[in-house]
Write an enzyme that holds these catalytic residues in place. Sequence first.
Site, short mmCIF file in Angstrom:
data_model
loop_
_atom_site.label_atom_id
_atom_site.label_comp_id
_atom_site.label_asym_id
_atom_site.label_seq_id
_atom_site.Cartn_x
_atom_site.Cartn_y
_atom_site.Cartn_z
CG HIS A 154 -2.02 0.99 1.15
ND1 HIS A 154 -3.27 0.76 1.66
CD2 HIS A 154 -2.09 2.24 0.61
CE1 HIS A 154 -4.04 1.82 1.47
NE2 HIS A 154 -3.33 2.74 0.83
CG HIS A 156 -0.67 6.81 -1.11
ND1 HIS A 156 -1.80 7.44 -1.62
CD2 HIS A 156 -1.13 5.89 -0.23
CE1 HIS A 156 -2.88 6.92 -1.06
NE2 HIS A 156 -2.50 5.97 -0.22
CG HIS A 239 -9.01 5.88 -3.33
ND1 HIS A 239 -9.74 6.95 -2.84
CD2 HIS A 239 -8.01 5.66 -2.42
CE1 HIS A 239 -9.20 7.36 -1.71
NE2 HIS A 239 -8.16 6.60 -1.43
CG HIS A 266 -10.06 3.93 0.13
ND1 HIS A 266 -9.07 4.63 0.77
CD2 HIS A 266 -11.21 4.53 0.51
CE1 HIS A 266 -9.60 5.60 1.49
NE2 HIS A 266 -10.91 5.56 1.34
CG HIS A 292 -7.37 1.69 4.63
ND1 HIS A 292 -8.57 1.69 3.98
CD2 HIS A 292 -6.55 2.51 3.92
CE1 HIS A 292 -8.49 2.48 2.93
NE2 HIS A 292 -7.28 2.99 2.87
CG HIS A 340 -8.77 11.29 2.29
ND1 HIS A 340 -8.83 10.55 1.13
CD2 HIS A 340 -8.23 10.47 3.22
CE1 HIS A 340 -8.36 9.33 1.36
NE2 HIS A 340 -7.99 9.28 2.63
#
EC number: 3.5.1.5
Length: 588
Positions: A154, A156, A239, A266, A292, A340
Amino acid sequence: MPLKLTRRQYAEMFGPTVGDRVRLADTDLLVEVERDLIAEGGGYGNEIKFGGGKVIRDGMGQSPTARDADSLDLIITNALILDSRLGVIKADLGIKHGLIVGIGHGGNPGIQSGLGSTFVDPRTGKKNPMIVGAATEVIAGEGCIVTAGGIDTHIHFICPQQIEEAISSGITTMLGGGTGPATGTFATTCTPGAWNLRRMIEAAEAYPMNLGFLAKGNCGTPAPLREQVLAGAIGLKLHEDWGTTPAAIDVCLGVADEFDVQVAIHTDTLNEAGFVEATIRAFKGRTIHTFHSEGAGGGHAPDIIRVCGEPNVLPSSTNPTRPFTVNTIDEHLDMLMVCHHLDTKIPEDVAFAESRIRPETIAAEDCLHDLGAISIMSSDSQAMGRVGEVIIRTWQTAHKMKQQFGALAGGAHPAADNFRALRYLAKYTINPAIAQGIAHVVGSLEVGKLADLVLFKPALFGVKPELVLKGGFIAWANMGDPNASIPTPQPTFYRPQFGAAGRALTSTSLTFVSQAALDHGTFRDAGLARRLEPVKHCRRIGKRDMVLNDALPHIEVDPETYTVKADGRVLTCEPARELPMAQRYFLF
């Protein structure tokens, strides 16, 4: 007359043997040696060790006649191997052409008996003789723990400096998406489109890390998704910030089945397009990797954690909630607002953030890890996660659960805390490898796999490695002052080694791509130096394939109180106030 050693003397000279216990860092976890393959092969007193007046000398532990073709390139002597597939074993570990070729007893067959690998090499169908010759380098594994390099699924890819932090912690494979510090990458692990994928695959050439990239999976039609897989994506990422609707899930999983790649998801925190039941229905029993899975990092509020009981779901955690502590809740609210793109002045944004951070489900997450119902650990790097702390937080969770609930019974590995240790080790080694289709080359220390290895001193286990090997060559190390007269004077810190330089770098690290891209000839004229390795066996797998983490409890979440039950039993635990593997290791 043979020399007699006390058990303590033997351990100090050759490392622990069967029945000896080793503490992992400053945790309460102890592992006990289950087998000593050196003693099983040649008996005690037949060990090899390098150094002045020691065994690995010409005509003694080193063969005077063995040619390069017959000798190991590297042997790690007398190592304590910790591996979720192999167990807790003492052995010499042999490497040839960047691969693990033998685990057993190495040396000179001219004067020693009982040499060779205990395990068959799947490429040759034979057991390697593990000969030490003039062509063999040595790493002293006495008193060290060796594990497979960690795998973080995971990522980014916000900045390339993450790779330095990750490898310094013992991670050797990073999978995820992104294009750098772009707003989309801050929030979602997607490298969207063929052009961006090609640039990231080109950039991968510069780093001593196995890398693979997920493309954007949110699309209502299959053609744009097919293009990205043919461009080299190892999988597709759904996502919520791109719109994870049941329709998008269905299309994405259909393309994944078509090309044998994984889908990571996600889910929809706001329940805009449906509740968790709608998402599970959209899966239609197809394999999917849920990120998650507790929900603090994102997902159907408040009950995304229910997916941990689905047989087709491969559930993972991200490390900020690991383990549940007195600081977890406050820290998460600030992280979420930044990652976010939320605004504290907008009430709806604040409500969105607060809906995701629930102490009840975070406490249950601790318990589900200990039950083996959450199978994978990962970071969520710089997007509500710390790329250099996957390994630390895994072992902190294991320690906390032992403190709060006592020993964990395990039939196959009943000694000490072996079962719990191997269960937690699997969460960042073999299980992410299986989930993402790369277990044929990495994820364990099994013979035939790429020699991505991490050596720890027991006191520093899981915190600060001594050496990190990529493809059988030292790429990263805890190194002292380069101008000193010996290697150890302070300041010691992590520095790149020769395995991280020049063509050695590209020879010892992999870039994972789809088989379809290789078949399509996508990289025929790309000018890439690294080996491109296809992902495989991503689709017909499930929770049953997760090593030591295959539990399938029926999970319920009370929508009012957020209380979590597994098979009718409330899952909860107290937040930790103090953890091991923390400040005492990071004073400087």
